[in-house]
Design an enzyme around this catalytic site. Structure first.
Site, mmCIF file in Angstrom:
data_model
loop_
_atom_site.group_PDB
_atom_site.id
_atom_site.type_symbol
_atom_site.label_atom_id
_atom_site.label_comp_id
_atom_site.label_asym_id
_atom_site.label_seq_id
_atom_site.Cartn_x
_atom_site.Cartn_y
_atom_site.Cartn_z
ATOM 1 N N CYS A 1 0.820 -1.206 0.000
ATOM 2 C CA CYS A 1 0.000 0.000 0.000
ATOM 3 C C CYS A 1 0.856 1.258 0.000
ATOM 4 O O CYS A 1 0.664 2.156 -0.821
ATOM 5 C CB CYS A 1 -0.935 0.002 1.195
ATOM 6 S SG CYS A 1 -0.133 -0.388 2.764
ATOM 7 N N HIS B 1 -2.854 5.193 6.273
ATOM 8 C CA HIS B 1 -1.549 5.824 6.469
ATOM 9 C C HIS B 1 -1.605 7.281 6.023
ATOM 10 O O HIS B 1 -2.441 7.657 5.208
ATOM 11 C CB HIS B 1 -0.486 5.134 5.595
ATOM 12 C CG HIS B 1 -0.401 3.661 5.757
ATOM 13 N ND1 HIS B 1 -0.139 3.042 6.959
ATOM 14 C CD2 HIS B 1 -0.539 2.641 4.864
ATOM 15 C CE1 HIS B 1 -0.096 1.729 6.782
ATOM 16 N NE2 HIS B 1 -0.355 1.462 5.524
#
Lengths: 347, 347, 347, 347
Positions: free
Chosen positions: A144, A224
């Protein structure tokens, strides 16, 4: 001529596997043959509820699965006999052990970012290196964070030329489903090695990308956030930086001035838009926070990477590239984006 | 000749005020005349328990304080008549309103980082500009994050020459005592402006410091963590970078390899060492994480700034500088450090 | 006649072990012979810094410890030859395996609440059953939550007669030192069995205590909070309930009306009082929240149990009981409390 | 005969308002005339994106809204002229001020649980007192926690007769969308009054319900968890308790043994089932945790109340009851449940 249909199996029905299954089901050029796993709990029961054929990845787990009421239609090897492509979504390190099995069955294989670049020799982000994957037997969809970097920093590098990108990654500590068991409380926890692996990992996709990353994780589970200091080779202006990002696929802008102030704000919008699982497949860049230094040689960016969702479109494109279902990168990306609901403007 | 004793008062008995009170009580060249506040709850009762004379900052609050069992010995103005120096630890913005009163009483005044540089024209970090403060009437001790930057990045700049310091600040969202009311849950929340104020603020102390900061806050309350990408004007080597930090005051090293892996680890050590309030007055730099790029032109650092404690020694030194109790910066710093228990090596 | 000195060793220098070591060092009738462990990180280095002789619990770990700079003075068996009493503070389940070794050396042994009642046949809370422990070879200090229940609910039962105590325990998910690795994020996680083990466990100390407990844990690390619905056999009044708790040892009152509103408030006071590690050895009962039903047959209580600290005085008393250093429970409790700084009134 | 269509407006487009808007849009016997608010940020822009006509609740906010690009179609009063029923979803306390305006326009009004019972004299939970609301002018849908209590504890009381229900409520501290501003960090924070308001509030719906509640909140935002000690008037058995809950509307069972272990597990399932916003309209009761005491006079339950979603079906039913669109409670409940996707079995 009948449109070819690629038959796909998924090994590992976790955070990525279940999303890939749903995404494949939305494609008109693919067919989900089934999913394979070893768990017997609610996760697999949900797969059953969705009507996905369920295979068992380890023979010794089959009885346990049946006892739990799961209708197991066969073993992983049975599934491999039926598919053209397998997406391996097993936990980090297991994929590497599975590759020989996939190869034995002559099945093309897609691995996730937990595996090493060396496993397949090809690390993939659709908008960066789709063509390299055409007709290959195997590739790795990068993680990711690396995907987020390749999309954002990679786009800027390609169009504007980066001298050095310095990126701090504030990572979520675990995923929501496992947050009662795997978390972090009231602290911030740095990775003990600089550069963190994401910088070099991005270079497996974009070899000439000058980048250094530092990572740490905190007590949250929703995605994130990256903080990028991007130094360009030459002067740039803010409008150009923005237009480069605006033209790149799978990047959207949000504005703090609209009340979209933190990770949770963007995901609340995904909930409001009735997105499946409130997923954010795109990287969200804060447009009104984006700033340049006085010399116009550096840009400063903050963007959000939704670890659960961002690699899902990449996996779909990877299937098309490996099987040459589509040889034009942008056509695949557009097809995937349309099917999933990926946009260039969230609201 | 009798040693001169400086009489000090504190206005605002919160996170900083209460620590300043304890710290002043440990000095042999200072006397705490009292503390002044407007609260009536356990916080002020603890001051009373410690025997600190309590004054009332607002006349209209005096009755409420008395009713709560607090023995009020006078008003803020009464206290001002008795002191040589006042440390203003009131909430952000209140200090600016108080300055005229302090000036009226001819009392030297110390403000905290919540106030603007312009209020006193002198922003202070002991190891950076102690001498500028000698004999002045007023100064501002800069905020915790700015103090941390001045100590670490400032030391590197002074000795090695920085071309550009790019620093990401991962801030705690609130302090422990107020964490049931003022927090953040399960998200990461960036400051909507780049540069965040800490970079320019550090330049009020070190005008020629080339620095850009980006800040965000997370759901934890135990201290801040900085991630610094420090680009030097010339090549450096790791040993030199380390020795510069090792020689600077109020910076200590910790190692992830010793199990000191995150913010909480360092504070657990402070607890184990029986430090008051488990305070960390020093900046803790991770030594074994500190790395350089291949060209040896950049260093990457992670360090911890304990927002509750870091400015306490600075306030003590500020008193000595304003009153010229001590004209040698290092002598004041050493005296303060010895009295509080500040070290160069935690364990 | 010379006062006898009991020689004590500690096996396991973790959250409980390190506190026991410090507490023993404060007693004038005990001597800490040393601590034994297998770790090589900062935790053991801190023991060394404090001057505690360090033994190695597993021979195969000795070299690793020495390489890390730890001066190992001998093996666990060496330490056992020197001590009268061993406090086993090893992780849950390890203690049971160690008992035979302690018995072989003829050393009296104290275990913690992670071990089963059956291991020693005697579960101990000083104010409940000190006399039962006199001269015994071994006992188990019950866990933090069970100790809290025995102090508060046990006192009410003894003096007023409880018909049924129904207690919900909101537990902290892990301890601060390990919070970067062992936590819970953004959820509440119930124990999957009712009654949770603490109710029956309290009955190993107070066999006739009518109690049912339900437990869950949340994303915090600073202590537990209990919510008790206490039904009495007969009518009571609020003043009596309060006076019973006021007269019992190691229980203090706090008031929300004083601004002491949540777990963090009480621990902030412990910090302000300069308590070692900000420990709260007492159970803190919210006095102004304590309420009765209209019939005066039930009382409702909220209290805080500081898991890191509450059992420390119990371990000290346990040493005195096993060795008959002191045969009067209250004399031991008072001696322990005075040495540690345990009070009946926090402020 | 043409089916009557009730015209509904919503004042306050927040957590409840936006869900009510979507829910009304799914009904074939209702029409959403519009929503009214004063905000200008992404929240209202999302309403616009969904095509909901937007009214302005305060004239002085209209220009700000227009400047932000929101097409304001009129004032709140304009909307009131067009509707039969208004759902007031404004912040606590504002609703009370709005009632006179609604009454002036002869519009039936529905308020939320933040308002007092006295405002309308009728506190509503569909499965408890639908018939009382038939043809009334106004009612209050009770809060999330009270609704959960009425469904679960109310059902048990109605069928089995409760002697006393003692319930501890572990509340989420704020909602996800506002979690960067309104949270709690690393503590547990009790309500300072016992009984907490939810017990008496449930009695506004079920006057003869014997209940006492204690509440506290923690650092999470995804829903509440209740811990109930339910004492019956007579002996019961586990199967009966379960069948009562199984037969009641809007209650579902989950099992820890299926891996559904905590608040986050249930919501992960809602995500996987592609529920809008991952909402849980039902109360989720842990079936395999549910236990009885040996005497079979008490049952112990743990259940989850999703504060964002649980009252949405109640608001829909409230519209039908006030307007007598449907006079049979179960027919309205079934219609609402079918339209929203509310089930009796999650998986």
């Amino acid at each position: 001529m009948a449109k070819p249909i690629v038959k796909v199996g998924i090994n590992g029905y976790g955070v990525i596997g279940k999303r890939c299954a749903d995404a494949i089901s939305l494609q008109d050029d693919m067919k989900l043959v089934g999913i394979s796993d070893i768990a017997s709990d609610y996760r697999i029961k949900l797969a059953q509820l969705k009507g996905y054929p369920i295979y068992c990845s380890l023979p010794e787990k089959e009885e346990e699965m049946r006892k739990a009421g799961i209708e197991v239609v066969g073993t992983l090897e049975d599934m491999l006999k039926e598919v053209d492509v397998i997406i391996d979504c097993t936990p980090k390190g297991i994929g590497a052990k599975n590759k020989a099995l996939y190869d034995k069955h002559g099945v093309k294989s897609i691995f996730q970012g937990g595996e090493s670049h060396e496993l397949t020799g090809l690390s993939f982000v659709a908008q960066c290196n789709y063509k390299e994957a055409l007709g290959k037997d195997s590739l790795r969809v990068v993680s990711c964070n690396t995907t987020g970097i390749c999309r954002v920093i990679g786009s800027l590098h390609k169009k504007l030329g980066i001298k050095m990108a310095r990126v701090m990654l504030a990572r979520r500590a675990c995923d929501p489903w496992e947050s009662h068991k795997g978390g972090v409380i009231n602290t911030f926890y740095p990775e003990a090695h600089i550069p963190s692996h994401q910088g070099p990992d991005a270079q497996t996709v974009i070899p000439d990308l000058p980048i250094i990353t530092i990572a740490a994780k905190g007590p949250y589970n929703i995605s994130h956030m990256h903080f990028a200091f991007v130094e360009f080779r030459e002067k740039v202006d803010r409008e150009t930086v923005i237009s480069v990002l605006d033209e790149a696929p799978r990047i959207i802008f949000v504005n703090a001035g609209d009340g979209i102030e933190a990770l949770n704000s963007v995901l609340e919008i995904c909930r409001d838009l009735q997105r499946p699982r409130a997923d954010l497949w795109e990287v969200a860049v804060w447009k009104d926070i984006l700033a340049l230094n006085e010399d116009c040689t550096e840009a400063y960016l903050i963007y959000q990477v939704h670890n659960e969702a961002i690699v899902i479109p990449e996996n779909i494109d990877a299937i098309r590239a490996l099987t040459e279902l589509e040889t034009d990168p942008m056509k695949s990306i557009e097809k995937t984006d349309k099917s999933l609901g990926i946009v260039k403007k969230l609201l």
